[in-house]
Design an enzyme around this catalytic site. Structure first.
Site, mmCIF file in Angstrom:
data_model
loop_
_atom_site.group_PDB
_atom_site.id
_atom_site.type_symbol
_atom_site.label_atom_id
_atom_site.label_comp_id
_atom_site.label_asym_id
_atom_site.label_seq_id
_atom_site.Cartn_x
_atom_site.Cartn_y
_atom_site.Cartn_z
ATOM 1 N N ALA A 23 0.830 -1.197 0.000
ATOM 2 C CA ALA A 23 0.000 0.000 0.000
ATOM 3 C C ALA A 23 0.868 1.252 0.000
ATOM 4 C CB ALA A 23 -0.939 -0.033 1.202
ATOM 5 N N GLU A 43 3.393 -0.009 -11.161
ATOM 6 C CA GLU A 43 4.759 -0.213 -10.621
ATOM 7 C C GLU A 43 5.753 0.764 -11.257
ATOM 8 O OE1 GLU A 43 6.195 -3.987 -9.510
ATOM 9 O OE2 GLU A 43 4.203 -4.858 -9.252
ATOM 10 N N SER A 65 6.118 4.688 -17.489
ATOM 11 C CA SER A 65 7.267 4.797 -18.405
ATOM 12 C C SER A 65 8.023 6.100 -18.148
ATOM 13 C CB SER A 65 6.784 4.782 -19.860
ATOM 14 O OG SER A 65 6.261 3.514 -20.180
HETATM 15 N N1 COS Z 1 17.076 2.314 -3.933
HETATM 16 C C1 COS Z 1 17.536 2.804 -2.772
HETATM 17 N N2 COS Z 1 17.400 4.115 -2.422
HETATM 18 C C2 COS Z 1 16.780 4.937 -3.285
HETATM 19 C C3 COS Z 1 16.289 4.484 -4.520
HETATM 20 C C4 COS Z 1 16.462 3.114 -4.840
HETATM 21 N N3 COS Z 1 16.017 2.620 -5.982
HETATM 22 N N4 COS Z 1 15.721 5.520 -5.183
HETATM 23 C C5 COS Z 1 15.852 6.597 -4.381
HETATM 24 N N5 COS Z 1 16.499 6.234 -3.250
HETATM 25 C C6 COS Z 1 16.881 7.112 -2.140
HETATM 26 C C7 COS Z 1 17.790 8.235 -2.652
HETATM 27 O O1 COS Z 1 19.132 7.814 -2.716
HETATM 28 C C8 COS Z 1 17.526 9.328 -1.641
HETATM 29 O O2 COS Z 1 18.251 9.090 -0.451
HETATM 30 P P1 COS Z 1 19.657 9.875 -0.112
HETATM 31 O O3 COS Z 1 19.352 11.317 -0.112
HETATM 32 O O4 COS Z 1 20.040 9.311 1.213
HETATM 33 O O5 COS Z 1 20.599 9.481 -1.203
HETATM 34 C C9 COS Z 1 16.063 9.140 -1.276
HETATM 35 O O6 COS Z 1 15.733 7.783 -1.601
HETATM 36 C C10 COS Z 1 15.160 10.070 -2.045
HETATM 37 O O7 COS Z 1 15.366 9.826 -3.424
HETATM 38 P P2 COS Z 1 14.948 10.860 -4.572
HETATM 39 O O8 COS Z 1 15.515 12.193 -4.300
HETATM 40 O O9 COS Z 1 15.304 10.216 -5.870
HETATM 41 O O10 COS Z 1 13.361 10.928 -4.380
HETATM 42 P P3 COS Z 1 12.247 11.574 -5.276
HETATM 43 O O11 COS Z 1 11.161 12.028 -4.381
HETATM 44 O O12 COS Z 1 12.844 12.570 -6.221
HETATM 45 O O13 COS Z 1 11.587 10.359 -6.114
HETATM 46 C C11 COS Z 1 11.316 8.576 -7.699
HETATM 47 C C12 COS Z 1 12.222 9.384 -6.757
HETATM 48 C C13 COS Z 1 10.653 9.408 -8.773
HETATM 49 C C14 COS Z 1 12.279 7.591 -8.326
HETATM 50 C C15 COS Z 1 10.220 7.855 -6.859
HETATM 51 O O14 COS Z 1 9.273 8.758 -6.376
HETATM 52 C C16 COS Z 1 9.513 6.755 -7.647
HETATM 53 O O15 COS Z 1 10.046 5.677 -7.868
HETATM 54 N N6 COS Z 1 8.257 7.010 -8.046
HETATM 55 C C17 COS Z 1 7.432 6.005 -8.694
HETATM 56 C C18 COS Z 1 6.636 5.261 -7.680
HETATM 57 C C19 COS Z 1 5.903 4.119 -8.278
HETATM 58 O O16 COS Z 1 6.479 3.254 -8.909
HETATM 59 N N7 COS Z 1 4.587 4.095 -8.049
HETATM 60 C C20 COS Z 1 3.783 3.040 -8.573
HETATM 61 C C21 COS Z 1 2.824 2.556 -7.578
HETATM 62 S S1 COS Z 1 3.483 1.586 -6.338
HETATM 63 S S2 COS Z 1 3.178 -0.245 -6.973
#
Ligand code: COS
Length: 384
Positions: free
Chosen positions: A124, A367, A370
């Site tokens: 969730a 998840e 794109s």
């Molecule tokens: N593995 C480990 N740590 C991660 C990571 C990963 N894949 N991606 C980000 N982090 C860490 C970063 O390193 C950062 O920590 P530090 O400052 O200590 O280095 C922290 O998390 C925040 O990362 P970031 O600044 O990249 O966060 P953002 O808010 O800019 O968001 C994205 C990053 C866009 C990649 C994220 O919001 C995302 O994946 N969104 C999509 C979510 C999704 O897939 N939703 C679908 C529904 S859920 S099934």
């Protein structure tokens, strides 16, 4: 370089292929119409160990590596997508947070129940204001001594209708958010203040349901934080690591479905006669078949390679996003051509092509869209 699939994985691939052909495919249309997987099929999936593919053997799972898991997903995705979706959350987003970051007690308590399929797990994270922007979750967890009070609404949660346990992503510090302010909890069905909301109506993926989860002053002890007290505020990284792995498996689902569509198109194009010859003899159809096969070949190579890298213990953040992006976009191109090759029949409900076309559209969204995959790839590239 060795491109052989290990013998044990090849045998498992065969077992799943037989299960799909004999048990799942014959009821594929029935499940589509009834929007429900019969319980005896779910039980057979349990008996095959499908709910615990990647959960280590010590916690009751099959302990497959990434390559093994994606081979299973590829085969399972050659039929109605809902079957894979039914086991997907237990193997991935619903269990991996506990496996990666849970305490030993949490692993020993939850993982065997999830691996056996006795319990269904869900993840969730998504909310009306937090889809792609995962750190913007509004579900709050407020500390009151040794308890947290959780309030908020989650939506689009796969398997929430049948879930016994959920990994729940909350905000515990609105200033810090992704950096120290997001906390992941594990919460069981029946916990006071934790309810299932509406089951959502979707374009496709019938037989697999998504629903809302509602938290109304839901009181849970600190022990329910994934990883316990030291992990307060660390839930964003847990969620991101869970999603990284999911991105590879989504690539496998897209690949399996694409392969099935190509196989259906090859067979149909040999049988269907127009202008006095089978349509596979027409250059326009040949071009489509050739493009489909070429893209599938490329997708398989990158997927298997990324899985192999992960099994070597390498970080695959960029590669996992590349796989999710390429394989799911490729699958939609393949599905579009498949409908075109089947012509009017491809638009008819009695043909699986129509169902694949609708179901695959979701793969570019869930998840991680794109667009999010491109963002992750670009960030990783410029970081390197
Ligand atoms: N593995 C480990 N740590 C991660 C990571 C990963 N894949 N991606 C980000 N982090 C860490 C970063 O390193 C950062 O920590 P530090 O400052 O200590 O280095 C922290 O998390 C925040 O990362 P970031 O600044 O990249 O966060 P953002 O808010 O800019 O968001 C994205 C990053 C866009 C990649 C994220 O919001 C995302 O994946 N969104 C999509 C979510 C999704 O897939 N939703 C679908 C529904 S859920 S099934």
């Amino acid at each position: 370089m060795d491109f052989q699939i290990p013998e044990n994985l090849r045998m498992m691939q065969e077992t799943i292929r037989r299960f799909v052909t004999r048990e799942l495919e014959p009821i594929s249309q029935q499940v589509e119409q009834e929007d429900h997987i019969p319980e005896d099929i779910v039980q057979k999936m349990r008996e095959l160990g499908l709910f615990g593919l990647s959960i280590p053997e010590e916690y009751g799972g099959l302990g497959l590596g990434t390559l093994g898991e994606i081979l299973v997903y590829e085969e399972l995705s050659k039929t109605n997508a809902c079957f894979r979706s039914r086991i997907g959350t237990n193997n991935g987003i619903g269990s991996m947070g506990i496996l990666f970051d849970g305490t030993e007690d949490q692993k020993r308590y939850y993982l065997p129940k999830i691996a056996s399929g006795e319990w269904t797990a869900c993840f969730a994270l998504s909310e009306p204001e937090a889809g792609s922007d995962a750190a913007n979750v509004q579900t709050t967890a407020e500390r009151h001594g040794s308890y947290f009070i959780i309030n908020g609404l989650k939506h689009f949660i796969t398997n929430a209708d049948v879930a016994d346990v959920a990994t729940v992503i909350t905000v515990t510090d609105k200033q810090k958010r992704a950096r120290g302010g997001i906390t992941a909890f594990v919460i069981e069905k029946g916990t006071p203040g934790f309810y299932r909301g509406t089951i959502e109506r979707k374009m496709g993926l019938r037989g697999s349901h998504t629903a809302e989860l509602i938290f109304d002053n839901c009181r849970v002890p600190v022990d329910n934080i994934i990883g316990g007290e030291p992990m307060i505020g660390q839930g964003f990284k847990t969620a991101m690591r869970v999603l990284d792995k999911g991105r590879l498996t989504m690539g496998a689902c897209a690949l399996g479905a694409s392969q099935k569509l190509l196989d259906l198109c090859i067979d149909y194009s040999k049988e269907r006669v127009q202008f006095g010859k089978p349509i596979c003899k027409h250059q326009s159809v040949q071009n489509m078949l050739a493009d489909m096969a070429t893209e599938i070949y490329a997708a398989r190579q990158m997927l298997y390679h990324a899985a192999w890298l992960r099994d070597q213990g390498k970080k695959v953040i960029k590669e996992a996003s590349m796989v999710k992006l390429f394989c799911t976009e490729m699958a939609c191109r393949v599905a579009d051509k498949a409908v075109q090759i089947f012509g009017g029949m491809g638009y008819m409900k009695e043909m699986p092509v129509e169902r694949f076309y609708r179901d695959l559209r979701l793969y570019r969204i869930f998840e991680g869209t794109s667009e999010i995959q491109r963002l992750v790839i670009a960030r990783e590239l410029t970081k390197e």
